[in-house]
Design a protein around this motif. Structure first.
Motif, PDB file in Angstrom:
ATOM      1  N   ALA A  64       0.799  -1.200   0.209  1.00 51.72           N
ATOM      2  CA  ALA A  64      -0.009  -0.040   0.003  1.00 51.72           C
ATOM      3  C   ALA A  64       0.891   1.338  -0.133  1.00 51.72           C
ATOM      4  O   ALA A  64       0.577   2.185  -0.739  1.00 51.72           O
ATOM      5  N   PHE A  65       1.866   1.037   0.773  1.00 47.20           N
ATOM      6  CA  PHE A  65       2.596   2.598   1.005  1.00 47.20           C
ATOM      7  C   PHE A  65       3.665   2.708  -0.603  1.00 47.20           C
ATOM      8  O   PHE A  65       3.655   3.866  -0.964  1.00 47.20           O
ATOM      9  N   LYS A  66       3.817   1.619  -1.106  1.00 40.73           N
ATOM     10  CA  LYS A  66       4.739   1.679  -2.472  1.00 40.73           C
ATOM     11  C   LYS A  66       3.829   1.918  -3.403  1.00 40.73           C
ATOM     12  O   LYS A  66       4.160   2.687  -4.444  1.00 40.73           O
ATOM     13  N   ALA A  67       2.411   1.830  -3.260  1.00 41.01           N
ATOM     14  CA  ALA A  67       1.513   2.151  -4.176  1.00 41.01           C
ATOM     15  C   ALA A  67       1.121   3.530  -4.008  1.00 41.01           C
ATOM     16  O   ALA A  67       0.142   4.114  -5.061  1.00 41.01           O
ATOM     17  N   GLY A  68       1.715   4.223  -2.972  1.00 39.08           N
ATOM     18  CA  GLY A  68       1.140   5.712  -3.017  1.00 39.08           C
ATOM     19  C   GLY A  68       0.409   6.078  -1.745  1.00 39.08           C
ATOM     20  O   GLY A  68       0.289   7.397  -1.599  1.00 39.08           O
ATOM     21  N   ASP A  69       0.163   5.060  -0.957  1.00 41.65           N
ATOM     22  CA  ASP A  69      -0.811   5.294   0.366  1.00 41.65           C
ATOM     23  C   ASP A  69       0.193   5.786   1.463  1.00 41.65           C
ATOM     24  O   ASP A  69       0.977   5.055   2.248  1.00 41.65           O
ATOM     25  N   ASP A  70       0.493   7.148   1.619  1.00 44.72           N
ATOM     26  CA  ASP A  70       1.406   7.626   2.615  1.00 44.72           C
ATOM     27  C   ASP A  70       0.414   8.359   3.934  1.00 44.72           C
ATOM     28  O   ASP A  70       1.165   9.116   4.469  1.00 44.72           O
ATOM     29  N   SER A  71      -0.525   7.555   4.061  1.00 47.22           N
ATOM     30  CA  SER A  71      -1.587   8.154   5.230  1.00 47.22           C
ATOM     31  C   SER A  71      -0.719   8.087   6.455  1.00 47.22           C
ATOM     32  O   SER A  71       0.055   6.965   6.512  1.00 47.22           O
ATOM     33  N   SER A  72      -1.076   8.715   7.532  1.00 45.38           N
ATOM     34  CA  SER A  72      -0.617   8.701   8.672  1.00 45.38           C
ATOM     35  C   SER A  72      -0.592   7.430   9.351  1.00 45.38           C
ATOM     36  O   SER A  72       0.218   6.600  10.123  1.00 45.38           O
ATOM     37  N   ASP A  73      -1.894   6.557   9.235  1.00 44.17           N
ATOM     38  CA  ASP A  73      -2.166   5.409   9.765  1.00 44.17           C
ATOM     39  C   ASP A  73      -1.130   4.346   9.230  1.00 44.17           C
ATOM     40  O   ASP A  73      -0.414   3.360   9.863  1.00 44.17           O
ATOM     41  N   ILE A  74      -0.974   4.400   7.746  1.00 42.33           N
ATOM     42  CA  ILE A  74      -0.050   3.253   7.202  1.00 42.33           C
ATOM     43  C   ILE A  74       1.505   3.682   7.472  1.00 42.33           C
ATOM     44  O   ILE A  74       2.106   2.574   8.053  1.00 42.33           O
ATOM     45  N   VAL A  75       1.865   5.018   7.577  1.00 42.22           N
ATOM     46  CA  VAL A  75       3.231   5.212   8.040  1.00 42.22           C
ATOM     47  C   VAL A  75       3.529   4.805   9.467  1.00 42.22           C
ATOM     48  O   VAL A  75       4.609   4.329   9.773  1.00 42.22           O
ATOM     49  N   GLU A  76       2.625   5.188  10.268  1.00 39.27           N
ATOM     50  CA  GLU A  76       2.817   4.825  11.705  1.00 39.27           C
ATOM     51  C   GLU A  76       3.032   3.408  12.060  1.00 39.27           C
ATOM     52  O   GLU A  76       3.950   2.945  12.966  1.00 39.27           O
TER      53      GLU A  76
END
Length: 589
Positions: free
Chosen positions: A39-51
């Protein structure tokens, strides 16, 4: 970021995120990473994912990726977490990546509210470890603006200033090689200088190699190697062999080796350069420290080996000729801040000569009836007027000089009732040169009343050319004082002692000099020309304007990036002319 709507993104990540959170709770960090990374590599850098990724990488021991997520989290937030930002900076400190750490501390200063003053300390230590002394001093000064008198920052400032001023001498070791490199220092360079001076230090050299060998000069340093061209040296006589020469500026702040690479590919290391520290501290009796190997030759002055030469005597005669008429027009006093060895000769390992530059200068002053103050007797009478780990007077010594000046100006106040004295353990400018830094007790003068003093203006220029103005909303005397002085004008709070009783005090770092423009603009009631005793070999100057002080040299010695910061700090004050405009022009030039 991808182009999905917010709703679609939330829906798309909710299940993997929930499953990843469950795995994190169970300690299955690899499983959580497998769910979150796509998800992160696909562009989802939301705070939930990052944390969540940050926790997973940390748990899995993937340090680099954990740190990457910390950076993402900090940059993405409009209100970055102070705790996270500090951890991020400390990681770089742990790895001794000093410039990186300094940048991360700067992020906290710029973006995090309510950070502790320790952030200034940590950033200053990072810059100090990187040997970026001007940047380190800038950080400490910012911290001291927030917490004046903070003992940790004050001691650290002494250490940084000493490291910045520390003197070195360039040495070279000839290595075993069939080819010899001879060298000498460029005429414009000082053989004993600060580390900053050796960052671009020019030398000339000669290489005894035949023409057909076509050598290149090899320069090897810890961060890599480079090759430089050589110039053919034509023989001056028929019997002399041709050779090769060079003249370049090198960075000798790190160990450096010069060698030769010949046309046939053979490489020889010939000269290995290093900097040898010069002893700057003389250890006297009972732990008292004194200045040594300074540019003013303090030891030679004290022992009489160095006295005024014919040119210096002529300069002093010219100076007193200029000061005499001024002193008849206004309340003006020349003040000598005594050298420590003159005040505490019982701790000094050398015998004082009967004639030193001080006695020679006093002879000129007395002959022309110039009012001056040499408070050495008063200083000797008080054991705590100076202290073991600094060249300057203590708060007690500053107070004694203050009293002498005030009495000369005609004030008979009960100043003893206005000031109390406390003892504090400090490092000092000499103690900071020791490893580890040495501390001693220094007496501090404390104003008993509620002071109305505030800083009206400062150009924050370090050393020569600094201009600082204090104003007092509750003055005892509605007077204006101008001090043209050196480092002792600030030591022991000397200028602040006057600021607590006068309405306005203007301090200009031009030791022993006199600037008509400043005195006349201020309509000064009193003027002090303060100079340190070890500077007496060269008198100050009487000049008409600040422009004649040639402060552009002092400004150009400050790196361009630091000049920008100085301009920003100075601009916090409401315009204070002519000083603001004058310094703006210099700093922006």
């Amino acid at each position: 970021m991808n182009s999905l709507s917010v709703a679609e993104r939330i829906e798309g990540r909710s299940e993997p995120l929930a499953e990843a959170s469950a795995r994190l709770e169970k300690g299955d960090f690899s499983g959580a990473i497998a769910l979150l990374e796509p998800a992160f590599k696909a562009g989802d850098d939301s705070s939930d994912i990052v944390e969540a990724l940050m926790r997973a990488y940390d748990g899995a021991g993937e340090t680099a990726k954990h740190e990457e997520m910390m950076a993402v989290a900090l940059q993405a937030s409009s209100q970055p977490s102070l705790k996270l930002a500090i951890s991020y900076a400390e990681l770089a400190m742990t790895r001794k990546e000093w410039p990186v750490a300094a940048e991360r501390w700067q992020f906290i200063i710029d973006h995090c509210e309510g950070f502790p003053h320790q952030v200034y300390v940590r950033q200053a230590r990072a810059w100090l470890a990187a040997q970026q002394f001007s940047a380190a001093l800038h950080t400490v000064n910012l911290g001291l603006e927030k917490q004046p008198g903070n003992p940790v920052l004050s001691d650290l400032k002494d250490v940084i200033a000493s490291r910045k001023a520390k003197k070195f001498q360039l040495t070279a070791q000839q290595l075993a090689a069939p080819i010899t490199i001879r060298w000498e220092v460029d005429e414009g360079e000082k053989r004993i200088a600060t580390l900053e001076s050796f960052r671009h230090y020019r030398i000339r050299g000669w290489i005894d190699a035949r023409q057909d060998q076509r050598p290149e000069l090899l320069v090897s340093a810890p961060d890599g190697a480079d090759s430089l061209a050589l110039t053919t040296l034509e023989p001056s006589t028929p019997s002399q062999e041709a050779g090769w020469t060079f003249e370049y500026g090198f960075d000798f702040s790190q160990d450096l080796t010069l060698g030769v690479r010949l046309k046939n590919g053979r490489v020889y290391e010939c000269l290995r350069f290093s900097l040898a520290p010069v002893m700057e501290v003389l250890e006297g009796r009972e732990g008292w420290l004194f200045l040594a190997n300074d540019t003013n030759a303090s030891i030679d002055q004290f022992t009489g080996k160095k006295r005024l030469d014919a040119e210096q005597k002529q300069q002093w005669q010219h100076f007193v000729d200029g000061i005499g008429p001024l002193q008849r027009q206004r309340s003006l006093l020349l003040l000598i801040a005594n050298s420590k060895e003159k005040v505490r000769p019982e701790y000094y390992p050398y015998e004082k000569a009967s004639i030193t530059p001080t006695e020679q200068v006093e002879k000129f002053l007395q002959a022309e009836k110039i009012d001056y103050c040499n408070p050495v007797a008063a200083m000797q009478a008080e054991p705590d007027s100076y202290y073991p780990t600094d060249t300057h007077w203590s708060g007690r010594g500053a107070y004694l000089a203050f009293i002498a000046c005030m009495r000369h100006f005609g004030f008979d106040d009960d100043f003893a009732s206005l000031y109390a004295f406390e003892q504090r353990e400090v490092v000092g400018d000499l103690g900071s040169k020791m490893d580890p830094p040495a501390k001693s007790l220094s007496t501090v003068a404390v104003f008993r009343e509620e002071s109305g003093v505030y800083c009206r203006f400062s150009n924050y220029l370090p050393g020569t050319g600094n201009i600082t103005i204090f104003e007092n909303s509750k003055p005892i005397h509605a007077r204006t004082l101008v001090i043209f002085g050196g480092s002792s004008a600030g030591a022991g709070g000397f200028a602040l002692l006057f600021a607590n009783v006068f309405q306005r005090v203007v301090v200009v770092n031009l030791p022993g000099s006199y600037v008509h423009e400043v005195v006349e603009h201020e309509a000064a009631d009193h003027v002090i020309l303060q100079t340190n005793e070890r500077y007496l070999a060269t008198p100050g100057r009487v000049i008409k304007t600040l422009a004649e002080a040639n402060l552009d040299h002092a400004v150009q010695a400050v790196p361009a990036a630091e000049r920008v910061k100085l301009l920003q700090r100075m601009s916090r004050y409401a315009s204070c002319e002519p000083y603001h405009g004058f310094m703006t022009t210099l700093l922006a030039g």
